[in-house]
Design an enzyme around this catalytic site. Sequence first.
Site, mmCIF file in Angstrom:
data_model
loop_
_atom_site.group_PDB
_atom_site.id
_atom_site.type_symbol
_atom_site.label_atom_id
_atom_site.label_comp_id
_atom_site.label_asym_id
_atom_site.label_seq_id
_atom_site.Cartn_x
_atom_site.Cartn_y
_atom_site.Cartn_z
ATOM 1 N N ARG A 46 0.823 -1.502 -0.350
ATOM 2 C CA ARG A 46 -0.146 0.391 -0.399
ATOM 3 C C ARG A 46 0.652 0.854 -0.055
ATOM 4 O O ARG A 46 0.105 2.663 -0.385
ATOM 5 C CB ARG A 46 -0.980 -0.074 1.159
ATOM 6 C CG ARG A 46 -1.702 -0.421 1.136
ATOM 7 C CD ARG A 46 -3.066 -0.849 2.635
ATOM 8 N NE ARG A 46 -2.296 -1.607 3.485
ATOM 9 C CZ ARG A 46 -2.299 -1.206 5.064
ATOM 10 N NH1 ARG A 46 -3.917 -1.408 4.827
ATOM 11 N NH2 ARG A 46 -1.549 -1.342 5.725
ATOM 12 N N ASP A 89 -3.221 -0.688 -3.304
ATOM 13 C CA ASP A 89 -3.762 -0.940 -2.495
ATOM 14 C C ASP A 89 -5.509 -1.773 -2.530
ATOM 15 O O ASP A 89 -6.289 -0.851 -2.630
ATOM 16 C CB ASP A 89 -4.929 0.601 -2.022
ATOM 17 C CG ASP A 89 -4.794 0.898 -0.719
ATOM 18 O OD1 ASP A 89 -6.023 -0.412 -0.090
ATOM 19 O OD2 ASP A 89 -5.071 1.607 0.036
ATOM 20 N N GLU A 213 4.988 -24.893 20.389
ATOM 21 C CA GLU A 213 4.993 -23.701 20.104
ATOM 22 C C GLU A 213 5.802 -23.319 21.428
ATOM 23 O O GLU A 213 4.728 -23.305 22.509
ATOM 24 C CB GLU A 213 5.371 -22.602 19.938
ATOM 25 C CG GLU A 213 4.305 -23.385 18.041
ATOM 26 C CD GLU A 213 3.466 -22.367 17.513
ATOM 27 O OE1 GLU A 213 3.766 -21.507 16.719
ATOM 28 O OE2 GLU A 213 1.679 -22.078 17.623
ATOM 29 N N HIS A 237 -1.755 -27.333 8.654
ATOM 30 C CA HIS A 237 -0.509 -28.319 9.075
ATOM 31 C C HIS A 237 -0.820 -29.419 9.987
ATOM 32 O O HIS A 237 0.004 -30.497 9.106
ATOM 33 C CB HIS A 237 0.653 -27.270 10.329
ATOM 34 C CG HIS A 237 0.959 -26.032 9.861
ATOM 35 N ND1 HIS A 237 1.187 -25.491 8.655
ATOM 36 C CD2 HIS A 237 1.244 -25.112 10.635
ATOM 37 C CE1 HIS A 237 1.336 -24.277 8.582
ATOM 38 N NE2 HIS A 237 1.298 -24.057 9.792
#
Length: 487
Positions: A46, A89, A213, A237
Amino acid sequence: MSVKVGTLVLFGATGDLAHRMLFPSLYNLHMDGLLADTLTIVGSGRSQMDCAAFQAQVRAALTEHLPGDRVEAPVVETFLQRIDYCAVDAGKGTGYDDLAALLGPRMDQPVGVYLSTPPSMFGPIAQGLAAAGIACAECRIAMEKPIGHDLASSREVNEQVGSAFAEDHIFRIDHYLGKETVQNLLALRFANMLFEPLWNARAIDHVQITVAETVGLEGRVSYYDGVGALKDMVQNHMLQLLAIIAMEPPANVGSTAVRDEKVKLLRSLRKMTAEDVKAHSVKGQYTAGAVNGEAVAGYADELGRPSNTETFVALKAFIDNWRWKGVPFYLRTGKRMPRRQSEVLIQFKPVPHNIFARVGAPKLDANVMIINLQPEENIRVKVMAKQPGLDREGVKLREVNLDVSLSHSFAGERRRIAYERLLLDFIEGEQTLFVRRDEVEAQWQWIDSIRDAWATVDMVPQSYTAGSWGPSSAIALIERDGASWHD
């Protein structure tokens, strides 16, 4: 599809993913001579800026995110010469005509458009490209996950993009499929006679898939809350991993054959009912604790308000087909876990009769295969072996590891970023490691059954301390069946 793109247009080129992964990956491909000399890369975002300012951003990203020995000034300069910039944009729908004018005669060759943008922009960008004449017959488009937030929205996105690009020119990305170890699962299963005859309900007791994680929200507050672990990790995943582990042997490694088998497997996943989710699923949300010795805040504290979004999920899944009838697949993923870990565990059944019971070995451990995806990449098989000795006090058997470390076995090979493979495949038109529309929709059908069942029973997340392996009920989920999570 064998035609290479002549121009790669990267939407979201000023964003974090582009800086951390995409441009370093493209640079590595350039450095290794894997990109055609004529390939042009057009960044788009943008922000209004000239080409030189954007190239300075890319140079800084390469310096920050690549190992020092890979950043060579002359190579960086030749790489930057490939790069141009055009502001578009997507939210306002402006700038597409400028992009078409910049591409100009390069439209004589196929254009590849890579969307590193919020998923809400996929449809509008595809429509904007089509209106500007950039969605040509040989042009192709790549989209980062997620594709929608449920089955209905996924179909809507696919319809919008599909009205501008043919299905065989749409590349849906799950970066896990670019990991070398994930691709090695195909070789492990289908290039070795040793394993495939045992890869079924007769020999396998259960399968565990863990993606843990240590991070929390990490700046993803606006995205993650309301999405949660089930949609963020399981839907893409983990289900892709499950499909590769459990699918039937494809006729070849071509994109159609492999993805046909994955779809068949995903459609065989047993949908969950309200009664099922009470016994076969756990939702969790982390509270304050410590990870790697450092104190961390709870999810609600990071968010700044209470939330019912799950940061942890554990599931017991079943595949209703001939090969896997009755074999449970345990899936577990969460944030703020004790360590970063992605692995698959195959628990084999014990031998039918212990011939060593009378000579000092009353118990034999069943074989286990552990496939580590990250942070280490290796494959271990636990087998029983005789301990050396004269056996005067009985035969002593113990479990030993057969360890295949990919980093050691292929020590001379540079470990590549997953995006290097995916970007190169996209440029060259190879779709095997990308997700087809019917795969995405099959995944959402299963996930939606769980979400609907959770809503029916009003299941709320259970608390777990950051730095632990999730709620205690997740431990009970698997231990009720006489097994344990591999931590």
